[in-house]
Every structure is written in C-alpha cells, then in structure tokens.
Motif scaffolding. Structure first.
Motif, PDB file in Angstrom:
ATOM      1  N   SER A 189      -6.017  22.763   0.477  1.00  0.00           N
ATOM      2  CA  SER A 189      -6.992  21.349   0.358  1.00  0.00           C
ATOM      3  C   SER A 189      -6.075  20.517  -0.374  1.00  0.00           C
ATOM      4  CB  SER A 189      -8.148  21.537  -0.185  1.00  0.00           C
ATOM      5  OG  SER A 189      -8.959  22.583   0.744  1.00  0.00           O
ATOM      6  N   TYR A 190      -5.815  19.313  -0.008  1.00  0.00           N
ATOM      7  CA  TYR A 190      -5.271  18.149  -0.706  1.00  0.00           C
ATOM      8  C   TYR A 190      -5.942  17.148  -1.149  1.00  0.00           C
ATOM      9  CZ  TYR A 190      -1.188  21.019   1.054  1.00  0.00           C
ATOM     10  OH  TYR A 190      -0.360  21.760   1.241  1.00  0.00           O
ATOM     11  N   ASP A 191      -5.643  16.364  -2.407  1.00  0.00           N
ATOM     12  CA  ASP A 191      -6.137  15.146  -2.756  1.00  0.00           C
ATOM     13  C   ASP A 191      -5.067  14.222  -2.277  1.00  0.00           C
ATOM     14  OD1 ASP A 191      -8.366  16.105  -4.143  1.00  0.00           O
ATOM     15  OD2 ASP A 191      -7.238  16.393  -5.882  1.00  0.00           O
ATOM     16  N   VAL A 192      -5.375  12.867  -1.741  1.00  0.00           N
ATOM     17  CA  VAL A 192      -4.850  11.998  -1.291  1.00  0.00           C
ATOM     18  C   VAL A 192      -5.074  10.629  -2.010  1.00  0.00           C
ATOM     19  CG1 VAL A 192      -3.956  10.479   0.660  1.00  0.00           C
ATOM     20  CG2 VAL A 192      -4.696  12.818   1.068  1.00  0.00           C
ATOM     21  N   LYS A 193      -3.868  10.015  -2.553  1.00  0.00           N
ATOM     22  CA  LYS A 193      -4.357   8.668  -3.298  1.00  0.00           C
ATOM     23  C   LYS A 193      -3.552   7.469  -2.564  1.00  0.00           C
ATOM     24  CE  LYS A 193      -2.020   7.938  -7.121  1.00  0.00           C
ATOM     25  NZ  LYS A 193      -1.476   7.970  -8.553  1.00  0.00           N
ATOM     26  N   VAL A 228       0.845  -1.394  -0.048  1.00  0.00           N
ATOM     27  CA  VAL A 228      -0.150  -0.049  -0.025  1.00  0.00           C
ATOM     28  C   VAL A 228       0.805   1.184  -0.087  1.00  0.00           C
ATOM     29  CG1 VAL A 228      -1.953   1.257   1.055  1.00  0.00           C
ATOM     30  CG2 VAL A 228      -1.774  -1.301   1.288  1.00  0.00           C
ATOM     31  N   GLN A 229       0.338   2.182  -0.994  1.00  0.00           N
ATOM     32  CA  GLN A 229       1.312   3.340  -0.913  1.00  0.00           C
ATOM     33  C   GLN A 229       0.338   4.350  -1.067  1.00  0.00           C
ATOM     34  OE1 GLN A 229       3.831   3.152  -4.481  1.00  0.00           O
ATOM     35  NE2 GLN A 229       5.588   2.656  -2.817  1.00  0.00           N
ATOM     36  N   CYS A 230       0.980   5.734  -0.285  1.00  0.00           N
ATOM     37  CA  CYS A 230       0.028   6.851  -0.329  1.00  0.00           C
ATOM     38  C   CYS A 230       0.721   7.980  -0.843  1.00  0.00           C
ATOM     39  CB  CYS A 230      -0.083   7.128   0.928  1.00  0.00           C
ATOM     40  SG  CYS A 230      -1.177   8.658   1.531  1.00  0.00           S
ATOM     41  N   ALA A 231       0.064   8.936  -1.739  1.00  0.00           N
ATOM     42  CA  ALA A 231       0.658   9.980  -2.415  1.00  0.00           C
ATOM     43  C   ALA A 231      -0.481  11.270  -2.334  1.00  0.00           C
ATOM     44  CB  ALA A 231       1.078   9.565  -4.018  1.00  0.00           C
ATOM     45  N   TRP A 232       0.181  12.402  -2.302  1.00  0.00           N
ATOM     46  CA  TRP A 232      -0.761  13.632  -2.304  1.00  0.00           C
ATOM     47  C   TRP A 232      -0.288  14.650  -3.005  1.00  0.00           C
ATOM     48  CZ3 TRP A 232       2.671  11.407   1.451  1.00  0.00           C
ATOM     49  CH2 TRP A 232       3.492  12.356   1.837  1.00  0.00           C
ATOM     50  N   LYS A 233      -1.392  15.759  -3.375  1.00  0.00           N
ATOM     51  CA  LYS A 233      -1.008  16.853  -3.725  1.00  0.00           C
ATOM     52  C   LYS A 233      -2.033  17.773  -3.552  1.00  0.00           C
ATOM     53  CE  LYS A 233      -3.927  15.958  -7.943  1.00  0.00           C
ATOM     54  NZ  LYS A 233      -4.659  16.977  -7.755  1.00  0.00           N
ATOM     55  N   SER A 258       0.004  16.759 -10.750  1.00  0.00           N
ATOM     56  CA  SER A 258       0.792  15.369 -10.252  1.00  0.00           C
ATOM     57  C   SER A 258       0.872  15.282  -8.727  1.00  0.00           C
ATOM     58  CB  SER A 258       1.962  15.706 -11.135  1.00  0.00           C
ATOM     59  OG  SER A 258       1.957  15.647 -12.265  1.00  0.00           O
ATOM     60  N   TYR A 259       0.809  14.023  -8.415  1.00  0.00           N
ATOM     61  CA  TYR A 259       1.005  13.721  -7.339  1.00  0.00           C
ATOM     62  C   TYR A 259       2.334  13.620  -6.954  1.00  0.00           C
ATOM     63  CZ  TYR A 259      -3.800  12.315  -6.477  1.00  0.00           C
ATOM     64  OH  TYR A 259      -5.127  12.293  -6.483  1.00  0.00           O
ATOM     65  N   GLY A 260       2.732  13.759  -5.621  1.00  0.00           N
ATOM     66  CA  GLY A 260       4.360  13.535  -5.364  1.00  0.00           C
ATOM     67  C   GLY A 260       4.637  12.181  -5.367  1.00  0.00           C
ATOM     68  N   THR A 261       6.029  12.260  -4.337  1.00  0.00           N
ATOM     69  CA  THR A 261       6.355  10.860  -4.360  1.00  0.00           C
ATOM     70  C   THR A 261       5.530   9.825  -3.325  1.00  0.00           C
ATOM     71  OG1 THR A 261       8.749  11.748  -5.012  1.00  0.00           O
ATOM     72  CG2 THR A 261       8.463   9.413  -3.856  1.00  0.00           C
ATOM     73  N   ALA A 262       5.384   8.648  -3.698  1.00  0.00           N
ATOM     74  CA  ALA A 262       4.491   8.005  -2.800  1.00  0.00           C
ATOM     75  C   ALA A 262       5.180   7.408  -1.756  1.00  0.00           C
ATOM     76  CB  ALA A 262       3.842   6.735  -3.700  1.00  0.00           C
ATOM     77  N   VAL A 263       4.630   7.431  -0.588  1.00  0.00           N
ATOM     78  CA  VAL A 263       5.253   6.615   0.585  1.00  0.00           C
ATOM     79  C   VAL A 263       4.584   5.306   1.066  1.00  0.00           C
ATOM     80  CG1 VAL A 263       5.463   6.899   3.108  1.00  0.00           C
ATOM     81  CG2 VAL A 263       5.725   8.889   1.535  1.00  0.00           C
ATOM     82  N   THR A 264       5.331   4.184   1.353  1.00  0.00           N
ATOM     83  CA  THR A 264       4.858   2.901   1.653  1.00  0.00           C
ATOM     84  C   THR A 264       4.167   3.119   3.282  1.00  0.00           C
ATOM     85  OG1 THR A 264       6.251   1.863   0.466  1.00  0.00           O
ATOM     86  CG2 THR A 264       5.259   0.728   1.844  1.00  0.00           C
ATOM     87  N   LEU A 265       2.997   2.485   3.186  1.00  0.00           N
ATOM     88  CA  LEU A 265       2.142   2.378   4.519  1.00  0.00           C
ATOM     89  C   LEU A 265       2.234   1.134   5.053  1.00  0.00           C
ATOM     90  CD1 LEU A 265      -1.085   4.689   3.766  1.00  0.00           C
ATOM     91  CD2 LEU A 265       1.157   5.428   4.789  1.00  0.00           C
ATOM     92  N   ALA A 266       1.717   0.960   6.397  1.00  0.00           N
ATOM     93  CA  ALA A 266       1.730  -0.426   6.788  1.00  0.00           C
ATOM     94  C   ALA A 266       0.064  -0.291   7.429  1.00  0.00           C
ATOM     95  CB  ALA A 266       2.639  -0.246   8.188  1.00  0.00           C
ATOM     96  N   PRO A 267      -0.569  -0.998   6.520  1.00  0.00           N
ATOM     97  CA  PRO A 267      -1.886  -1.238   6.861  1.00  0.00           C
ATOM     98  C   PRO A 267      -2.276  -1.450   8.259  1.00  0.00           C
ATOM     99  CG  PRO A 267      -1.370  -2.164   4.627  1.00  0.00           C
ATOM    100  CD  PRO A 267      -0.280  -1.946   5.484  1.00  0.00           C
ATOM    101  N   GLY A 268      -3.328  -1.049   8.860  1.00  0.00           N
ATOM    102  CA  GLY A 268      -3.995  -1.350  10.045  1.00  0.00           C
ATOM    103  C   GLY A 268      -3.471  -0.352  11.040  1.00  0.00           C
ATOM    104  N   THR A 269      -2.545   0.495  10.623  1.00  0.00           N
ATOM    105  CA  THR A 269      -2.231   1.610  11.903  1.00  0.00           C
ATOM    106  C   THR A 269      -2.208   2.853  11.129  1.00  0.00           C
ATOM    107  OG1 THR A 269       0.102   1.098  11.306  1.00  0.00           O
ATOM    108  CG2 THR A 269      -0.968  -0.189  13.116  1.00  0.00           C
TER     109      THR A 269
END
Length: 503
Positions: free
Chosen positions: A309-313, A274-279, A285-296
């Motif tokens: 305001s920001y869009d999060v993908k 799972v990765q998360c990127a935002w802008k 364009s979205y910035g560099t994605a960050v890897t998430l640890a799901p569940g926390t």
C-alpha cells in the motif's frame, strides 16, 4: 458730587465670527445724562489671547441711560479663536471677547467743572467661528508597508498586503492647527500616516479625516484597487492503480493521479504549482515529487508493488502558501491475508507490517469495543451521530515552533506557545503591547504575531480572542496567519491573545 453707577455688557449671549456680523457693546448708567452732567467712555475690545483689539470713545446722549456700540468683527480675528474651549454652555466655543471700560463723569456747576474717572468695568463673551472655517484635507498617498507581496508586482493583494497611507499638506483655517488624523475606522492619532491591513478586495475606499484645534473636521477618501486572493486549494483528489495503458487495475504497477486546483493567479504574477510524491506506508520518506497538470488524470510510472500500500502526498504552492494533501493507494484486494514469515494480518488488502491487524474495508462493530491502548483517529469522528471532526487525532503532540512576534508592537512574550492536537491548533501569547515610542490607541489595529506555516488554514482563519489588563478586547487572524489586536483603551498594556484553529 453724587456717585453714578455705570455698567458694561454684551448684547449677545454668544457670538459667531463670520466676517460681517456685528457684536454690540452696551453701556449703561443709573442716571440719565444732561447738559450739566456729561458721561463719556473709552472702551477696548480684545480677542481671546489679546492678538487683536479695537478701541471706542463714545458719549451718553442727553436724557439717555444707555448707549450701544456696534462692531463688525473682521474675519481675521478668527486667527485668535483657534482652540476649542468646549465650555458647558457652548461645546463649540473656541475663544472669548474681552471688553474693558473707563467712564468719565463731568458735572458743571455755574462756572465750575468737576471731572472724575471710573475704572474697572469689564465684560466677556464666549464665541466661535463660522461653520465654513473647516480645515483642509491634504493629499493622500500609499506605499507598501510590508515585504509579503513582492514590490516589483506593483499590486495590492487581499489579506496579504499592508498599505502605509500618508496624508501630507493638511492645514487648519484662520489660525487653527491640525491636532489629529483618523485613518479608516482607526482612533485619532498625531502621526500623519498609518499602516492598514487590506482585508477586502476590489475598489477599496479608505477615508482619512483630519481634526483641527477647534474640533472641526475634513475628510478625504483614498481609493485602492485590491486584487482578490485566497490560498491555493485542491479538490477532487484521486489516486488509483492502473495498468500501463491507464486502465483501472487492482494489481497495476502504475497509478493515475488527479486533482482540481483553485488558486489566485493575480494576473499571472502568482502561478500555483501542484506536485505529487508517494511512498510505501512502511517507509519514512516520500520519493522525488512529480509536477502535475491539475484538471486531468496523469499516469505515473511508479512501479507499484501489488502487495504493498502507498501513501500519496499532493502539494500545492504559490508565492505565499504551501499546503499538503494526503491520499492512499491500497494493495491488491484480499479478503484475508497473512504476512509471510510474520504475524501481520490484513482484511481487504495485503498484510505488510508485522504485529498489525490492518483493515481496508468499511467496518461496523455491532458490540461494545474496549480500547486498552492509545486511540488515533486520522479521519472523521462521529460520536452519537454527531461529527466532531478530526481535531482529536494525535492528542498531546506539542509543536516546537512558536508564533513569530511582530516586534514593532509586541517586542517580547513571556508566553509564546503553540500546541497541535491532530488538526486542532491552540496558541497563546502573553506580552506587553506597545507602539514604538508612541502608546497604543484605542480602536487602532496592531499586528502582534504570525502563525508558522502548517499551523493555520487560509480557508478558515483561526479564531482569536484577547484580554488587556484582564479586560476583553477584539482580536482576529487573517488568511496569512497574522494575528491582530484592537485595543479597548489607550496606553501600554499587558496583553494575552488566545487562538484556536483547524488545519
């Protein structure tokens, strides 16, 4: 010398060869034999194609007009009863006995002897073989028929794997030959193998039936252990501003990103990420994605601007699918805010774009609303209290991507189009269905195309329906976006396939 009439017939109306049962030839005359009038007969019995024969020489007993000749038919004769004739009286008939006779007539008058021969007598009898003479099912094996699941994994995966099931060593009995193979619920075919899509999980039993030239069948079952699989999915997505300590803060420069992952790890061979990127909503364009640890919930050092305001993908992926989810982070909450130096107005958030009335609060309009321009709905839509979903968003956008043809069965398509209307995807294929050098068979399953990534939903496979030469037939899609057609009749055919799904 008087003319005597003779007859030749079988006592049975139908006969089954089992190696011990006897059939009976019946010879008759219209005058009884006597000391002065002798009748003798040469009778030849032959099998269907004259491969076997037996000759009998018999005489009519004095005073009798009938003599019966029994013959225990050897089981070896079944070799010449190998083709199901299917006559109207006996549908399982697989051959005939043929009998011919020459009658010898001898009369004594004093010291003189008069002899004459009569030819042309014949009879036939339909026959079958014992029910125990069935074909022998051969040995079954399975090999990977696709490249979707890496061969090195050594597993079968539900909805993704296609297995080539092969039967070797099937044989007929006593002269019969194998004429057809049936794999699973497929139609009879001459090839001893078939490619089957594995749509179920667990211990999947695949029956394979062979049919011989007598119409007799034998079945063997093949067991495959299929790993359950569903495309990865995220739920409980949450994106909210926080301070450097992770505490909720409307003007926080950080945000907490959290989600719950559901995935099929396939014994550790298929880890999901799972990765998360935002802008900013105003950026392309979205910035560099960050890897998430799901569940926390994970604090991201985003350096968020209070007035933006920001869009999060959120992107979840495994070896087979990549799926995007979207969320939103509001700017600082304002009851009413004006864009400095511009004409933008916002309610419930900061104004960020010129010439835009931007509302971030739940809104209820209690009077008529007139829309003079285009209407775009990116969330749920309810009309008259009925939720019609998000399929109407962005009407009119047409994808440049088309279905990838599976050329083994659909070499080309004059119509191969996809249209995405918001989250609604419509597809159409139109081409000639074939099966390599063989014609397609009724009831067999053929993959004709695959929907491109982003145009199918693994959790809700698209609906499909098809027409062949203008007549409806079965069609369906699977969790990997593959499109299948099941012909309603044999032969090459003009085929149209329509799909409808939500992504």
């Amino acid at each position: 010398m008087a003319i005597i009439h003779f007859g030749l017939a079988f006592a049975e109306s139908y006969f089954t060869i089992n190696g011990s049962r006897a059939l009976h030839l019946v010879i008759t005359s219209d005058e009884p034999a006597a000391a002065s009038i002798l009748y003798s007969f040469d009778v030849t019995l032959q099998s269907t194609n004259k491969a076997y024969a037996q000759t009998f020489s018999v005489s009519m007993p004095e005073g009798s007009t009938k003599v019966t000749v029994p013959f225990a038919v050897p089981l070896a004769w079944a070799n010449d009863f190998a083709q199901n004739l299917g006559d109207t009286a006996h549908t399982d008939a697989c051959g005939q006995f043929w009998a011919t006779m020459v009658a010898h007539y001898t009369m004594y008058a004093g010291s003189q002897q008069f002899t004459n021969d009569y030819k042309g007598y014949q009879a036939s009898l339909s026959a079958t073989v014992d029910e125990s003479l069935v074909p022998t099912a051969g040995t079954l094996s399975a090999a990977q028929a696709d490249t979707v699941v890496p061969a090195a994994w050594g597993i079968w995966v539900q909805g993704l794997s296609t297995a080539r099931i092969t039967m070797t060593g099937a044989a007929g009995s006593y002269g019969s030959t194998i004429v057809a193979y049936m794999f699973g619920n497929g139609a009879p075919q001459t090839e001893n193998y078939a490619d089957l899509a594995l749509t179920e999980s667990g211990n999947v039993t695949i029956p394979v039936t062979v049919q011989d030239s007598r119409g007799r069948t034998a079945t063997a079952d093949f067991l495959l252990a299929v790993e359950p699989y569903t495309a990865p999915a995220l739920s409980g997505i949450s994106s909210r501003r926080c301070d450097e300590n992770g505490a909720a803060a409307e003007e926080g420069a950080y945000f907490l990103a959290g989600c719950t992952l559901t995935a099929s790890a396939l014994g550790g061979k298929n880890p999901a990420a799972v990765q998360c990127a935002w802008k900013k909503v105003t950026q392309e364009s979205y910035g560099t994605a960050v890897t998430l640890a799901p569940g926390t919930a994970q604090k991201l050092a985003a350096a968020l601007e209070a007035g933006a305001s920001y869009d999060v993908k959120y992107t979840v992926s495994d070896a087979f699918h990549t799926i995007d989810y979207y969320d939103y982070i509001s700017s600082t909450v304002y009851l009413l805010h004006f864009l400095k130096g511009g004409t933008g107005i916002a309610v419930g958030k900061a104004a960020e774009q010129a010439n835009l009335f931007d509302v971030a609060l739940e809104t209820k309009l209690r009077r008529n609303v007139s829309v003079g321009g285009g209407l775009c709905v990116t969330g749920g839509l309810s009309l008259g209290g009925t939720d019609v979903g998000t399929a109407l968003a962005g009407l009119g956008t047409v994808s440049a991507s088309a279905c990838t043809l599976y050329t083994a069965y659909l070499p080309s398509a004059s119509e191969n189009t996809l249209q995405k209307c918001g989250r609604l995807v419509l597809g159409r294929l139109h081409g000639t269905l074939q099966n390599g050098s063989q014609q397609p068979w009724e009831g067999e399953t053929y993959q004709v195309a695959t929907l491109p990534e982003g145009y199918f939903n693994a959790a809700f496979p698209a609906l499909a329906f098809a027409y062949q030469n203008g007549k409806p037939c079965k069609a369906y899609t699977d969790v990997a976006g593959k499109i299948y057609v099941v012909p309603a009749f044999d032969g090459y055919q003009d085929t149209e396939v329509f799909t409808i799904g939500v992504v």
